[in-house]
Write an enzyme that holds these catalytic residues in place. Structure first.
Site, mmCIF file in Angstrom:
data_model
loop_
_atom_site.group_PDB
_atom_site.id
_atom_site.type_symbol
_atom_site.label_atom_id
_atom_site.label_comp_id
_atom_site.label_asym_id
_atom_site.label_seq_id
_atom_site.Cartn_x
_atom_site.Cartn_y
_atom_site.Cartn_z
ATOM 1 N N ASP A 1 -1.092 -4.135 -11.710
ATOM 2 C CA ASP A 1 -1.305 -3.413 -10.442
ATOM 3 C C ASP A 1 -2.072 -2.102 -10.641
ATOM 4 O OD1 ASP A 1 -1.203 -3.082 -7.714
ATOM 5 O OD2 ASP A 1 0.940 -2.680 -7.591
ATOM 6 N N ASP A 2 -1.368 -1.031 -11.017
ATOM 7 C CA ASP A 2 -2.006 0.284 -11.220
ATOM 8 C C ASP A 2 -1.484 0.863 -12.533
ATOM 9 O OD1 ASP A 2 -3.317 0.641 -8.455
ATOM 10 O OD2 ASP A 2 -1.239 0.129 -7.982
ATOM 11 N N HIS B 1 -2.405 -8.270 -0.043
ATOM 12 C CA HIS B 1 -1.127 -7.680 -0.441
ATOM 13 C C HIS B 1 -0.138 -7.941 0.688
ATOM 14 C CE1 HIS B 1 -3.299 -5.621 -3.566
ATOM 15 N NE2 HIS B 1 -2.290 -4.846 -3.890
ATOM 16 N N HIS C 1 -5.907 -2.843 -9.729
ATOM 17 C CA HIS C 1 -6.861 -2.025 -8.965
ATOM 18 C C HIS C 1 -7.609 -1.162 -9.975
ATOM 19 C CE1 HIS C 1 -4.750 -2.911 -5.100
ATOM 20 N NE2 HIS C 1 -3.743 -3.088 -5.929
ATOM 21 N N HIS D 1 -4.257 -9.118 -10.582
ATOM 22 C CA HIS D 1 -3.845 -8.041 -9.665
ATOM 23 C C HIS D 1 -3.862 -6.719 -10.408
ATOM 24 C CE1 HIS D 1 -0.827 -6.717 -6.319
ATOM 25 N NE2 HIS D 1 -1.615 -5.725 -6.697
ATOM 26 N N GLU E 1 5.424 -6.970 -0.352
ATOM 27 C CA GLU E 1 5.733 -5.995 -1.403
ATOM 28 C C GLU E 1 6.879 -5.124 -0.868
ATOM 29 O OE1 GLU E 1 2.547 -3.172 -2.103
ATOM 30 O OE2 GLU E 1 3.425 -2.454 -3.989
HETATM 31 N N1 ADE Z 1 -3.244 -0.117 -3.730
HETATM 32 C C1 ADE Z 1 -3.075 0.128 -5.045
HETATM 33 N N2 ADE Z 1 -1.877 -0.302 -5.444
HETATM 34 C C2 ADE Z 1 -1.263 -0.832 -4.376
HETATM 35 C C3 ADE Z 1 -0.006 -1.462 -4.155
HETATM 36 N N3 ADE Z 1 0.902 -1.616 -5.116
HETATM 37 N N4 ADE Z 1 0.289 -1.880 -2.910
HETATM 38 C C4 ADE Z 1 -0.589 -1.726 -1.915
HETATM 39 N N5 ADE Z 1 -1.772 -1.141 -2.073
HETATM 40 C C5 ADE Z 1 -2.118 -0.706 -3.293
HETATM 41 ZN ZN ZN Z 2 -1.875 -3.926 -5.724
#
Ligand code: ADE
Ligand code: ZN
Length: 353
Positions: free
Chosen positions: A288-289, A208, A21, A19, A211
């Site tokens: 994630d990011d 997703h 991006h 996970h 969350e």
């Molecule tokens: N796109 C990038 N990060 C995300 C996240 N944490 N939740 C949903 N979409 C995303």
């Molecule tokens: Zn994500």
């Protein structure tokens, strides 16, 4: 780095990331560099005054949608195939140094196409980055095309048609589909038709869910054919669904530092790591990011260790489940499982010495 005596063991543990991006790996430094390289003016918002003002703003997201605003704004500096390739390569190098052996990475073609970048440029660049990581770093990689929930379904359908026409799934260029972006608001099942078609074609599906959204987002994703759930932390609010997820062996791709930065939880201690372990729910730990949330995969592993003080056996279960639920061939799984076993054995050996 965590203060745990297990830090070196955790650092060297062979990891799979499921996970992340690729656009979420765009650091403020790279945003400024690519904006200059491509002659793209940055937004007039004063947070874009400097790398440091932008970095500071990233420390204060108020919600998923607040973060997504900057995430989508930032990716506008990606223009040419080489930009996409460079971004992917920068992630893979960092992942490799954190002990990642296999990485399944998301990308958001709809958002790039919306600003005029052709599908071929996006996929061409990202897949170049993947090929380089396989060749130069020995990683195995998987590209997962993500649909975004804040744009019309027709735009997702357009990208899906391009994927089908390109035969990129059959050719092993794109390996699976996911959905992401704003969770609460758009219809839960907005990608029903696309997922139904993809399921018939045998394309692996993730989503997703859970969350910010309640457990019905998770059950809807499963109903539509997702065999993996990204985040899924709100699963603990539905005992029956949690039992079902455990029974089916569905993997949750948990992202602890993301959950804290986006205020889904107050601290990593609130991420239901122990509850999932006790309930037999499979999960992997992911970034994630990372360029936006202050940590790559090892930082997430360390944060979990600081919060829960897991033992070697528990880490081994997490690492093995991460391999077992990866979208790779059995031969590759066997190689990665052997590496985990060797790493655990070596650690036990040094303890006994
Ligand atoms: N796109 C990038 N990060 C995300 C996240 N944490 N939740 C949903 N979409 C995303
Ligand atoms: Zn994500």
């Amino acid at each position: 780095m965590c203060q745990s005596p297990l830090h070196d063991f955790i650092k060297g543990l062979p990891k799979c990331e499921h996970h992340v991006h690729l656009e979420g790996c765009l650091t403020p430094e790279l945003i400024f560099e690519l904006a200059a390289r491509n002659g793209i003016p940055l937004p007039t918002d004063p947070v874009y005054t400097s790398i440091s003002t932008l970095s500071k703003r990233y420390e204060h997201f108020t919600s998923l949608d607040d973060f997504l605003h900057f995430y989508f704004e930032g990716m506008a500096v990606l223009r040419n195939e080489q930009d996409f390739a460079d971004l992917a390569w920068s992630y893979f190098q960092k992942a490799h140094s954190d002990g990642v052996h296999h990485a399944e990475v998301f990308f958001d073609p709809q958002v790039h196409e919306d600003r005029g970048i052709p599908y071929e440029t996006i996929v061409g660049g990202f897949s170049k980055g993947c090929q380089r990581a396989e060749k130069e770093l020995g990683l195995s990689t998987r590209l997962i095309l993500c649909f975004v929930r804040h744009l019309p379904v027709d735009s997702a359908k357009g990208v899906y048609d391009e994927l089908v026409a390109s035969k990129h799934f059959e050719a092993g260029v794109v390996h699976g589909l996911g959905w992401s972006s704003s969770e609460v608001g758009p219809p839960k099942d907005m990608f029903r038709d696309i997922y139904a078609d993809a399921k018939v074609k045998g394309i692996p599906l993730t989503a997703h869910a859970g969350e910010e959204g309640d457990p019905t987002y998770i059950s809807t994703a499963l109903e539509l054919g997702a065999t993996r759930i990204d985040h899924g932390i709100r699963l603990v609010e539905d005992e029956e669904l949690m039992k079902r997820v455990a029974r089916q062996g569905t993997l949750l791709t948990v992202c602890p530092l993301s959950n804290v930065r986006l205020r889904c939880v107050k601290s990593v201690k609130e991420v239901p790591i122990r509850k999932f372990l006790e309930a037999g729910v499979k999960f992997s730990i992911n970034s994630d990011d990372p360029a936006y949330f202050g940590g790559y995969i090892l930082d997430n592993y360390c944060a979990v260790q600081e919060a829960f003080g897991l033992n070697v056996l528990e880490w081994r279960i997490i690492a093995e489940n991460s391999v077992q639920e990866s979208w790779i061939a059995d031969e590759r799984k066997a190689v990665l499982l052997e590496r985990i076993e060797a790493h655990v054995k070596e650690y036990m050996h040094t303890l006994a010495a």
